[in-house]
Write an enzyme that holds these catalytic residues in place. Structure first.
Site, PDB file in Angstrom:
ATOM      1  N   ASP A  88       0.850  -1.172   0.000  1.00 26.11           N
ATOM      2  CA  ASP A  88       0.000   0.000   0.000  1.00 26.11           C
ATOM      3  C   ASP A  88       0.902   1.243   0.000  1.00 26.11           C
ATOM      4  O   ASP A  88       2.104   1.145   0.282  1.00 26.11           O
ATOM      5  CB  ASP A  88      -0.881  -0.049   1.250  1.00 26.11           C
ATOM      6  CG  ASP A  88      -1.745   1.171   1.402  1.00 26.11           C
ATOM      7  OD1 ASP A  88      -2.402   1.553   0.430  1.00 26.11           O
ATOM      8  OD2 ASP A  88      -1.748   1.744   2.516  1.00 26.11           O
TER       9      ASP A  88
ATOM     10  N   ASP B 291      -0.358   5.062   1.018  1.00 29.16           N
ATOM     11  CA  ASP B 291      -0.685   5.954   2.140  1.00 29.16           C
ATOM     12  C   ASP B 291      -0.683   5.182   3.454  1.00 29.16           C
ATOM     13  O   ASP B 291      -1.360   4.159   3.599  1.00 29.16           O
ATOM     14  CB  ASP B 291      -2.056   6.593   1.927  1.00 29.16           C
ATOM     15  CG  ASP B 291      -2.039   7.638   0.836  1.00 29.16           C
ATOM     16  OD1 ASP B 291      -1.214   8.563   0.918  1.00 29.16           O
ATOM     17  OD2 ASP B 291      -2.846   7.532  -0.100  1.00 29.16           O
TER      18      ASP B 291
ATOM     19  N   LYS C 138      -8.629  -4.720  -4.047  1.00 29.00           N
ATOM     20  CA  LYS C 138      -7.186  -4.824  -4.278  1.00 29.00           C
ATOM     21  C   LYS C 138      -6.741  -6.276  -4.427  1.00 29.00           C
ATOM     22  O   LYS C 138      -5.858  -6.574  -5.228  1.00 29.00           O
ATOM     23  CB  LYS C 138      -6.425  -4.206  -3.107  1.00 29.00           C
ATOM     24  CG  LYS C 138      -6.356  -2.694  -3.072  1.00 29.00           C
ATOM     25  CD  LYS C 138      -5.378  -2.287  -1.971  1.00 29.00           C
ATOM     26  CE  LYS C 138      -5.325  -0.817  -1.735  1.00 29.00           C
ATOM     27  NZ  LYS C 138      -4.339  -0.475  -0.689  1.00 29.00           N
TER      28      LYS C 138
ATOM     29  N   ASP D 252      -2.424  -0.853   5.682  1.00 27.25           N
ATOM     30  CA  ASP D 252      -2.849  -0.158   6.898  1.00 27.25           C
ATOM     31  C   ASP D 252      -4.347   0.060   7.024  1.00 27.25           C
ATOM     32  O   ASP D 252      -4.792   0.628   8.021  1.00 27.25           O
ATOM     33  CB  ASP D 252      -2.150   1.201   6.984  1.00 27.25           C
ATOM     34  CG  ASP D 252      -2.772   2.222   6.043  1.00 27.25           C
ATOM     35  OD1 ASP D 252      -3.048   1.865   4.870  1.00 27.25           O
ATOM     36  OD2 ASP D 252      -3.004   3.361   6.473  1.00 27.25           O
TER      37      ASP D 252
ATOM     38  N   ASP E 170      -7.037  -2.937   2.366  1.00 25.64           N
ATOM     39  CA  ASP E 170      -5.946  -3.893   2.255  1.00 25.64           C
ATOM     40  C   ASP E 170      -6.362  -5.306   2.690  1.00 25.64           C
ATOM     41  O   ASP E 170      -5.610  -6.264   2.491  1.00 25.64           O
ATOM     42  CB  ASP E 170      -4.745  -3.448   3.100  1.00 25.64           C
ATOM     43  CG  ASP E 170      -4.150  -2.150   2.592  1.00 25.64           C
ATOM     44  OD1 ASP E 170      -3.838  -2.083   1.386  1.00 25.64           O
ATOM     45  OD2 ASP E 170      -4.013  -1.203   3.384  1.00 25.64           O
TER      46      ASP E 170
END
Length: 223
Positions: A8, A10, A150, A173, A177
């Site tokens: 990821d 951010d 994702k 995070d 995810d």
């Protein structure tokens, strides 16, 4: 053997202030396996980051809505329906929250993102009427088509590259995810991760942001 990575951006490759941690420019170009940037950001952002990192452009963008691997690009998701949700949301008094230029959505091809300070209850109400989902990444609410994730994007990348998605090491995070964590055999949530990511990860790290990601990469390199 060095495993491929699904990272990821951010909260994972960034500082607490939201900027890319410069240490990413040291470790990722030297990684001896594919590196996939899997993000909720619109397509140009991870492609540009790959360019400046000097790594192959291999990305899962817009929460799985756009996939790029080995020069093959695919799109999944109903952008028009997501835009209709945003339009109705605004008609009922909601605010997308990005200002007139709206660079957050200007190049977004499969979904719409709304600022986290906006009216979540109203947004979810409107999205439900259009049979769309809302995912809270902690940075924005993403209005997307059901089933676009994702994890599915990473599976597509793995197929294109001739790899097994289970062999990837994933670090993330937030809620978006979780699907990535489910398709890999080794997943890590950084210390700043939300509750859903923490519950889905194999390991919750003591360190946050890039510190946490680096701890994983150093551990793998030392195996």
């Amino acid at each position: 053997m060095t495993p491929p990575l699904a990272l990821d951006i951010d909260g994972t490759l960034t500082t607490p202030q939201g900027t890319i941690d410069p240490r990413a420019f040291d470790v990722l170009p030297a990684w001896d396996a594919p590196v996939v940037l899997a993000t909720g950001k619109s397509f140009p952002y991870p492609v540009t980051l790959c360019h400046f990192l000097g790594v192959p452009e291999t990305v899962v963008a817009e929460n799985g809505g756009v996939v790029l691997a080995d020069q093959q690009v695919s799109f999944t998701g109903d952008r028009e329906r997501a835009a209709a949700v945003a339009e109705e949301f605004e008609a009922r008094g909601g605010d997308l929250g990005w200002g007139a230029a709206d660079t957050i959505n200007r190049w977004r091809e499969t979904e719409i993102a709304i600022h986290v300070d906006s009216d979540e209850e109203l947004l979810r109400e409107v999205a439900l009427e259009y049979d769309m989902e809302v995912v809270d990444t902690g940075y924005a609410y993403h209005v997307k088509s059901p089933g676009v994730e994702k994890g599915a994007g990473l599976q597509e990348v793995a197929d294109i590259l001739g790899l097994d998605a289970a062999d990837f090491v994933a670090v993330g995070d937030s809620e978006n995810d979780v699907s990535t964590f489910h398709v890999v055999d080794e997943s890590y949530a950084v210390a700043n991760a939300d509750d859903r990511a923490r519950a889905a990860a194999d390991v919750v790290l003591e360190e946050g942001y890039m510190d946490g990601t680096l701890s994983v990469l150093h551990e793998i390199a030392d195996r």
